[in-house]
Write a protein that holds these residues in place. Structure first.
Motif, mmCIF file in Angstrom:
data_model
loop_
_atom_site.group_PDB
_atom_site.id
_atom_site.type_symbol
_atom_site.label_atom_id
_atom_site.label_comp_id
_atom_site.label_asym_id
_atom_site.label_seq_id
_atom_site.Cartn_x
_atom_site.Cartn_y
_atom_site.Cartn_z
ATOM 1 N N ARG A 125 0.794 -1.232 0.000
ATOM 2 C CA ARG A 125 0.000 0.000 0.000
ATOM 3 C C ARG A 125 0.831 1.290 0.000
ATOM 4 N N TYR A 126 2.143 1.161 0.160
ATOM 5 C CA TYR A 126 2.994 2.351 0.226
ATOM 6 C C TYR A 126 4.236 2.174 -0.634
ATOM 7 N N PRO A 127 4.786 3.276 -1.168
ATOM 8 C CA PRO A 127 6.038 3.181 -1.927
ATOM 9 C C PRO A 127 7.141 2.572 -1.067
ATOM 10 N N ARG A 128 7.965 1.724 -1.672
ATOM 11 C CA ARG A 128 8.962 0.992 -0.902
ATOM 12 C C ARG A 128 9.966 1.897 -0.204
ATOM 13 N N ASP A 129 10.233 3.058 -0.748
ATOM 14 C CA ASP A 129 11.224 3.926 -0.117
ATOM 15 C C ASP A 129 10.643 4.807 0.982
ATOM 16 N N SER A 130 9.368 4.583 1.333
ATOM 17 C CA SER A 130 8.729 5.429 2.348
ATOM 18 C C SER A 130 8.724 4.788 3.737
ATOM 19 N N PHE A 131 9.290 3.585 3.866
ATOM 20 C CA PHE A 131 9.279 2.887 5.157
ATOM 21 C C PHE A 131 10.498 1.988 5.262
ATOM 22 N N GLN A 132 10.795 1.568 6.504
ATOM 23 C CA GLN A 132 11.854 0.593 6.761
ATOM 24 C C GLN A 132 11.230 -0.668 7.358
ATOM 25 N N TYR B 243 13.567 -6.446 -0.266
ATOM 26 C CA TYR B 243 14.772 -6.456 0.564
ATOM 27 C C TYR B 243 14.356 -6.074 1.970
ATOM 28 N N ILE B 244 15.191 -6.424 2.932
ATOM 29 C CA ILE B 244 14.947 -6.090 4.330
ATOM 30 C C ILE B 244 15.898 -4.961 4.721
ATOM 31 N N ASP B 245 15.352 -3.882 5.268
ATOM 32 C CA ASP B 245 16.196 -2.743 5.629
ATOM 33 C C ASP B 245 17.107 -3.058 6.811
ATOM 34 N N PHE B 246 16.537 -3.659 7.850
ATOM 35 C CA PHE B 246 17.302 -4.000 9.060
ATOM 36 C C PHE B 246 17.045 -5.478 9.364
ATOM 37 N N TYR B 247 18.064 -6.310 9.134
ATOM 38 C CA TYR B 247 17.911 -7.751 9.356
ATOM 39 C C TYR B 247 18.688 -8.138 10.604
ATOM 40 N N LEU B 248 17.997 -8.807 11.537
ATOM 41 C CA LEU B 248 18.588 -9.112 12.836
ATOM 42 C C LEU B 248 18.698 -10.605 13.087
ATOM 43 N N LEU B 249 19.836 -11.013 13.621
ATOM 44 C CA LEU B 249 19.942 -12.317 14.252
ATOM 45 C C LEU B 249 19.152 -12.195 15.547
ATOM 46 N N HIS B 250 18.194 -13.092 15.753
ATOM 47 C CA HIS B 250 17.146 -12.880 16.740
ATOM 48 C C HIS B 250 17.415 -13.532 18.092
ATOM 49 N N ASN B 251 17.373 -12.707 19.139
ATOM 50 C CA ASN B 251 17.356 -13.191 20.519
ATOM 51 C C ASN B 251 18.605 -13.974 20.890
ATOM 52 N N LEU B 252 19.750 -13.322 20.723
ATOM 53 C CA LEU B 252 20.991 -13.921 21.211
ATOM 54 C C LEU B 252 21.026 -13.883 22.730
ATOM 55 N N GLY B 253 21.903 -14.677 23.292
ATOM 56 C CA GLY B 253 22.029 -14.744 24.743
ATOM 57 C C GLY B 253 21.929 -16.169 25.230
ATOM 58 N N ASP B 254 22.542 -16.437 26.401
ATOM 59 C CA ASP B 254 22.558 -17.777 26.977
ATOM 60 C C ASP B 254 23.034 -18.790 25.926
ATOM 61 N N SER B 255 22.403 -19.949 25.885
ATOM 62 C CA SER B 255 22.822 -20.999 24.956
ATOM 63 C C SER B 255 22.388 -20.724 23.521
ATOM 64 N N ARG B 256 21.490 -19.757 23.326
ATOM 65 C CA ARG B 256 20.973 -19.487 21.982
ATOM 66 C C ARG B 256 22.056 -18.967 21.037
ATOM 67 N N THR B 257 23.013 -18.236 21.581
ATOM 68 C CA THR B 257 24.051 -17.640 20.735
ATOM 69 C C THR B 257 24.813 -18.698 19.951
ATOM 70 N N GLN B 258 25.003 -19.864 20.541
ATOM 71 C CA GLN B 258 25.779 -20.915 19.903
ATOM 72 C C GLN B 258 25.195 -21.329 18.555
ATOM 73 N N SER B 259 23.877 -21.291 18.429
ATOM 74 C CA SER B 259 23.237 -21.696 17.171
ATOM 75 C C SER B 259 23.694 -20.827 16.009
ATOM 76 N N PHE B 260 23.883 -19.530 16.260
ATOM 77 C CA PHE B 260 24.306 -18.618 15.202
ATOM 78 C C PHE B 260 25.745 -18.909 14.779
ATOM 79 N N ASP B 261 26.542 -19.378 15.729
ATOM 80 C CA ASP B 261 27.904 -19.809 15.398
ATOM 81 C C ASP B 261 27.874 -21.122 14.626
ATOM 82 N N ASP B 262 27.101 -22.074 15.112
ATOM 83 C CA ASP B 262 27.041 -23.397 14.489
ATOM 84 C C ASP B 262 26.584 -23.320 13.035
#
Length: 372
Positions: free
Chosen positions: A67-74, A105-124
């Motif tokens: 509903r909106y031009p792509r350059d009008s939002f993130q 395309y995604i303006d801001f792409y995040l690795l989600h909810n790092l911390g505790d044992s979860r961080t290891q998955s992003f490494d693996d």
């Protein structure tokens, strides 16, 4: 000194708590909320591959992208790869998000909810390198991560991955000096590493919009014409190096309120900051489990119970009288760690607790109230 996102308006729209019609998102009401938000000059929308089983990202397409031009939002979204089992599944998350949102395309792409044992998955799954590849291909514009952990964990990740462009974490006036959330310390770590911040939970999941009577009175005496949520959101937005402050809005009235004080945003002045400090002190005086999160109890627990984290969830019930929020947060904290009911009353924790807390009895109470 300029920073990534400094020109983005300081109110962001979190797409996690959208209005529902039964099991479905109320798209027409969401469109109305988006239209009001955009009409006031705001443009940042945040979601995740996991929110509402993917329905949140689909709602982005219907309410925003179509509903909106792509350059009008993130568009910001995230990949919680700790919930999948293979590298292929982890890498496919971006393609699912692109299909659901239709954003190109995604303006801001995040690795989600790092911390505790979860961080290891992003490494693996070698996700650090993978998101670089996505950026090089133009599929994402900026890469960062969200984290639910302490300042030391944040510092370690930013030290190991200086290529991350931004970070997202929980920050509000109540958690500023929290021994478990460590909002101030996390903020200082981000500044040390020169990373701009997306703020989440500025109203602490709505808790700061409905605080205890003693706290409410402090704000209403100071300014009875503004909402309690406005104090919390303006507090976070007044800090330096903030990309935007996310508000998980669920109703059109919440959008109206938020844009009313953020459209022509003014940072808190010294008198207002003094009111915040007074409210923070009042919250600290409400009876709760006096845990300082020193972690001594955790090291000797044979059941792997993160006792300070468990206590922090129960304090939501004690301080804010919000059992639903306490149960929800408890479920997250114990998803990969021991539950209060796992306690075998060995006494290791109580022998080392410098606050002399009756940990075993408190865990028994928490199990009875939060595991029902």
């Amino acid at each position: 000194m300029s920073y990534l996102g400094e020109n983005i308006p300081k109110l962001g729209f979190g797409f996690m708590r959208l209005p529902m019609l039964g099991e479905k998102i109320d798209i027409e009401q969401t469109k109305e909320m988006v239209d009001l938000f955009m009409s006031k000059g705001f443009s940042y929308f945040d979601s995740s591959w996991a929110y509402n089983g993917g329905k949140s990202e689909e709602a982005m397409k219907a309410a925003i992208v179509d509903r909106y031009p792509r350059d009008s939002f993130q568009i910001a979204t995230k990949c919680p790869v700790w919930i999948v089992k293979t590298k292929e599944e982890a890498e496919n998350m971006i393609w699912t998000s692109l299909k659901r949102t239709g954003a190109g395309y995604i303006d801001f792409y995040l690795l989600h909810n790092l911390g505790d044992s979860r961080t290891q998955s992003f490494d693996d799954f070698e996700m650090w390198d993978y998101v670089h590849e996505l950026k090089a291909k133009g599929l994402v514009r900026h890469i960062g991560f969200s984290i639910h952990d302490n300042a030391d964990a944040l510092d370690k990740i930013l030290t190991e991955h200086p290529e991350m462009e931004f970070v997202q974490f929980q920050l509000n006036y109540d958690d500023w000096e929290s021994p478990t959330i460590q909002a101030r310390k996390c903020y200082e770590v981000a500044l040390k590493h020169h990373k701009p911040i997306v703020v989440m939970e500025p109203v602490k999941g709505g808790l700061l919009a409905n605080p205890a009577t003693s706290v409410r009175k402090i704000f209403e005496d100071a300014n009875p014409s503004v909402s309690l949520a406005s104090w919390a959101i303006r507090y976070a937005a007044s800090l330096d190096n903030i990309i935007t402050v996310l508000s998980g809005m669920s109703t059109i009235d919440q959008v109206r309120d938020n844009v009313s004080f953020m459209e022509k945003f003014k940072p808190l002045d010294q008198d207002e900051l003094a009111v915040i400090e007074k409210a923070r002190k009042a919250i600290s005086e409400i009876p709760s489990i006096p845990c300082t999160a020193c972690q001594y109890c955790v090291k000797g627990c044979p059941q792997g119970i993160l006792i300070p984290n468990v206590f922090a969830t129960y304090n939501r019930k004690l301080v804010y009288n919000d059992l639903a929020s306490a149960k929800s947060r408890y479920g997250l904290e114990t998803r990969f760690n021991g539950k209060a009911s796992d306690c075998v009353a060995c006494g290791n924790c109580e022998r080392v607790c410098p606050q002399h807390i009756g940990i075993i009895e408190n865990l028994r109470t928490i199990a009875e109230e939060l595991e029902k």
